[in-house]
Design a protein around this motif. Sequence first.
Motif, PDB file in Angstrom:
ATOM      1  N   GLY A  48       0.808  -1.206   0.000  1.00 54.61           N
ATOM      2  CA  GLY A  48       0.000   0.000   0.000  1.00 54.61           C
ATOM      3  C   GLY A  48       0.842   1.256   0.000  1.00 54.61           C
ATOM      4  O   GLY A  48       2.032   1.244  -0.312  1.00 54.61           O
ATOM      5  N   ALA A  49       0.197   2.404   0.352  1.00 55.28           N
ATOM      6  CA  ALA A  49       0.844   3.718   0.270  1.00 55.28           C
ATOM      7  C   ALA A  49       1.458   3.882  -1.116  1.00 55.28           C
ATOM      8  O   ALA A  49       2.631   4.203  -1.282  1.00 55.28           O
ATOM      9  CB  ALA A  49       1.891   3.882   1.370  1.00 55.28           C
ATOM     10  N   PRO A  83       2.808   3.818   6.573  1.00 52.35           N
ATOM     11  CA  PRO A  83       1.593   4.505   6.093  1.00 52.35           C
ATOM     12  C   PRO A  83       0.554   3.531   5.540  1.00 52.35           C
ATOM     13  O   PRO A  83       0.885   2.603   4.799  1.00 52.35           O
ATOM     14  CB  PRO A  83       2.128   5.439   5.004  1.00 52.35           C
ATOM     15  CG  PRO A  83       3.455   4.875   4.606  1.00 52.35           C
ATOM     16  CD  PRO A  83       4.017   4.216   5.822  1.00 52.35           C
ATOM     17  N   ARG A  84      -0.689   3.778   5.918  1.00 57.01           N
ATOM     18  CA  ARG A  84      -1.810   2.963   5.428  1.00 57.01           C
ATOM     19  C   ARG A  84      -2.840   3.897   4.797  1.00 57.01           C
ATOM     20  O   ARG A  84      -3.439   4.710   5.499  1.00 57.01           O
ATOM     21  CB  ARG A  84      -2.405   2.149   6.581  1.00 57.01           C
ATOM     22  CG  ARG A  84      -1.456   1.035   7.076  1.00 57.01           C
ATOM     23  CD  ARG A  84      -1.875   0.534   8.449  1.00 57.01           C
ATOM     24  NE  ARG A  84      -1.141  -0.655   8.866  1.00 57.01           N
ATOM     25  CZ  ARG A  84       0.061  -0.651   9.435  1.00 57.01           C
ATOM     26  NH1 ARG A  84       0.680   0.512   9.645  1.00 57.01           N
ATOM     27  NH2 ARG A  84       0.655  -1.773   9.792  1.00 57.01           N
ATOM     28  N   THR A  85      -3.021   3.782   3.507  1.00 56.71           N
ATOM     29  CA  THR A  85      -3.852   4.728   2.750  1.00 56.71           C
ATOM     30  C   THR A  85      -4.754   3.959   1.791  1.00 56.71           C
ATOM     31  O   THR A  85      -4.734   4.190   0.581  1.00 56.71           O
ATOM     32  CB  THR A  85      -2.962   5.711   1.982  1.00 56.71           C
ATOM     33  OG1 THR A  85      -2.054   4.963   1.135  1.00 56.71           O
ATOM     34  CG2 THR A  85      -2.128   6.574   2.916  1.00 56.71           C
ATOM     35  N   GLU A  86      -5.561   3.066   2.330  1.00 54.66           N
ATOM     36  CA  GLU A  86      -6.313   2.139   1.488  1.00 54.66           C
ATOM     37  C   GLU A  86      -7.222   2.833   0.480  1.00 54.66           C
ATOM     38  O   GLU A  86      -7.237   2.463  -0.703  1.00 54.66           O
ATOM     39  CB  GLU A  86      -7.134   1.191   2.359  1.00 54.66           C
ATOM     40  CG  GLU A  86      -7.889   0.156   1.540  1.00 54.66           C
ATOM     41  CD  GLU A  86      -8.700  -0.798   2.395  1.00 54.66           C
ATOM     42  OE1 GLU A  86      -9.926  -0.894   2.158  1.00 54.66           O
ATOM     43  OE2 GLU A  86      -8.118  -1.449   3.293  1.00 54.66           O
ATOM     44  N   THR A  93       7.184   9.429   2.689  1.00 52.17           N
ATOM     45  CA  THR A  93       6.153  10.278   3.283  1.00 52.17           C
ATOM     46  C   THR A  93       6.396  10.519   4.763  1.00 52.17           C
ATOM     47  O   THR A  93       5.827  11.439   5.353  1.00 52.17           O
ATOM     48  CB  THR A  93       4.760   9.651   3.105  1.00 52.17           C
ATOM     49  OG1 THR A  93       4.717   8.370   3.758  1.00 52.17           O
ATOM     50  CG2 THR A  93       4.437   9.471   1.623  1.00 52.17           C
ATOM     51  N   ARG A  94       7.239   9.706   5.383  1.00 52.23           N
ATOM     52  CA  ARG A  94       7.536   9.863   6.809  1.00 52.23           C
ATOM     53  C   ARG A  94       8.690  10.822   7.065  1.00 52.23           C
ATOM     54  O   ARG A  94       8.987  11.151   8.213  1.00 52.23           O
ATOM     55  CB  ARG A  94       7.860   8.494   7.441  1.00 52.23           C
ATOM     56  CG  ARG A  94       6.684   7.531   7.497  1.00 52.23           C
ATOM     57  CD  ARG A  94       7.105   6.196   8.071  1.00 52.23           C
ATOM     58  NE  ARG A  94       7.817   6.372   9.332  1.00 52.23           N
ATOM     59  CZ  ARG A  94       8.675   5.477   9.842  1.00 52.23           C
ATOM     60  NH1 ARG A  94       8.950   4.374   9.176  1.00 52.23           N
ATOM     61  NH2 ARG A  94       9.274   5.704  10.986  1.00 52.23           N
ATOM     62  N   ASP A 137      -7.150   5.803  -0.904  1.00 51.05           N
ATOM     63  CA  ASP A 137      -6.373   6.441  -1.963  1.00 51.05           C
ATOM     64  C   ASP A 137      -5.735   5.394  -2.870  1.00 51.05           C
ATOM     65  O   ASP A 137      -5.703   5.556  -4.100  1.00 51.05           O
ATOM     66  CB  ASP A 137      -5.296   7.338  -1.338  1.00 51.05           C
ATOM     67  CG  ASP A 137      -4.527   8.128  -2.378  1.00 51.05           C
ATOM     68  OD1 ASP A 137      -5.168   8.824  -3.186  1.00 51.05           O
ATOM     69  OD2 ASP A 137      -3.281   8.040  -2.397  1.00 51.05           O
ATOM     70  N   ASP A 138      -5.241   4.306  -2.264  1.00 53.88           N
ATOM     71  CA  ASP A 138      -4.618   3.236  -3.042  1.00 53.88           C
ATOM     72  C   ASP A 138      -5.618   2.611  -4.010  1.00 53.88           C
ATOM     73  O   ASP A 138      -5.309   2.379  -5.192  1.00 53.88           O
ATOM     74  CB  ASP A 138      -4.072   2.148  -2.114  1.00 53.88           C
ATOM     75  CG  ASP A 138      -2.915   2.620  -1.265  1.00 53.88           C
ATOM     76  OD1 ASP A 138      -2.297   3.641  -1.612  1.00 53.88           O
ATOM     77  OD2 ASP A 138      -2.638   1.971  -0.243  1.00 53.88           O
ATOM     78  N   HIS A 172       2.659   4.788  -4.880  1.00 59.40           N
ATOM     79  CA  HIS A 172       3.234   5.936  -5.558  1.00 59.40           C
ATOM     80  C   HIS A 172       3.515   5.559  -7.010  1.00 59.40           C
ATOM     81  O   HIS A 172       3.146   4.459  -7.454  1.00 59.40           O
ATOM     82  CB  HIS A 172       4.506   6.415  -4.846  1.00 59.40           C
ATOM     83  CG  HIS A 172       5.497   5.323  -4.581  1.00 59.40           C
ATOM     84  ND1 HIS A 172       6.174   4.671  -5.584  1.00 59.40           N
ATOM     85  CD2 HIS A 172       5.930   4.763  -3.416  1.00 59.40           C
ATOM     86  CE1 HIS A 172       6.990   3.767  -5.066  1.00 59.40           C
ATOM     87  NE2 HIS A 172       6.856   3.794  -3.758  1.00 59.40           N
ATOM     88  N   SER A 195       7.369   4.344  -0.282  1.00 59.57           N
ATOM     89  CA  SER A 195       6.277   4.688   0.629  1.00 59.57           C
ATOM     90  C   SER A 195       6.815   5.337   1.893  1.00 59.57           C
ATOM     91  O   SER A 195       6.130   6.135   2.542  1.00 59.57           O
ATOM     92  CB  SER A 195       5.470   3.436   0.974  1.00 59.57           C
ATOM     93  OG  SER A 195       4.945   2.842  -0.195  1.00 59.57           O
TER      94      SER A 195
END
Length: 285
Positions: free
Chosen positions: A31-32, A72-75, A189-190, A77-78, A34, A186
Amino acid sequence: MYICRTINDIRQTVWSFRDAGETVGLVTTMGALHAGHMSLVAEAAGVHDRVVATIFVNPTQFGNPKDLETYPRTEADDLAKLEAAGVDAVFIPTVEEMYPDGDETIVETTRLANMLHGMVRPGHFRGVATVVTKLFNIVQADAAYFGEKDYQQLQVIRRMVRDLHLPIHIVGVATVREPDGLAMSSRNTRLTPEDRAAAVCLNHALTDAEAVAAGGGTVEDMAEAIRARINAEPRARLKAVDIAKALSLDPATGPLTGPVGIMISAEFGPEDNAVLLIDQREIAP
């Protein structure tokens, strides 16, 4: 786009593709997503009738619990990105679905997993090989697509597939970079804005090493150029520099006599919540 959260659901979906005589390409992710992930999807879509993606943050490949917690967990958006890219099905299992109670079987490439980056991240490649084997068995695609940025991981997966006679073709896809040269990840982003600016030192270090090689320098000269570049960046903490023969990852020394893979890793941010970034480049004499 089919969204499948159980093994049975994704198998039924893929079987329906197979019944129609269609080929299937697989892109495994945590995930996350790009542009690097989407380049894998595009490569798969250019070859196969159907593309299946997976989203699963695999706990067994994380050595640091905080790293797993903050990944990061962005389901939503993914899923939007995958649907826009024309992905046909997405498998999003729970940890319990992938590792049922009593699970005790592991997959490990005993040499490749415990050298180079495997020494910096003990157990990491065992976790990768185990979960990827599970996903291959569940989806049963014709081919799977992986980024070349994770150079050692790609060799581990290729060796695992060869040794276990798994009926799937592994395709490596070139690293996708930000405009300033930072490899897409991913984990980027941190990074704080300051660490994000500093992180380009990894790509610059690889460019320095390539220049050394072009000038007839040795493997040792290349490694020294990498250390000098990263150590000159106060926000970076160099973790490893590995230069190995391409594919086999056997140690490379002295003048270049064939293609080598350069793998570097560095940490950014506070030590108790560091962001570990990796980069790679294959160089031929």
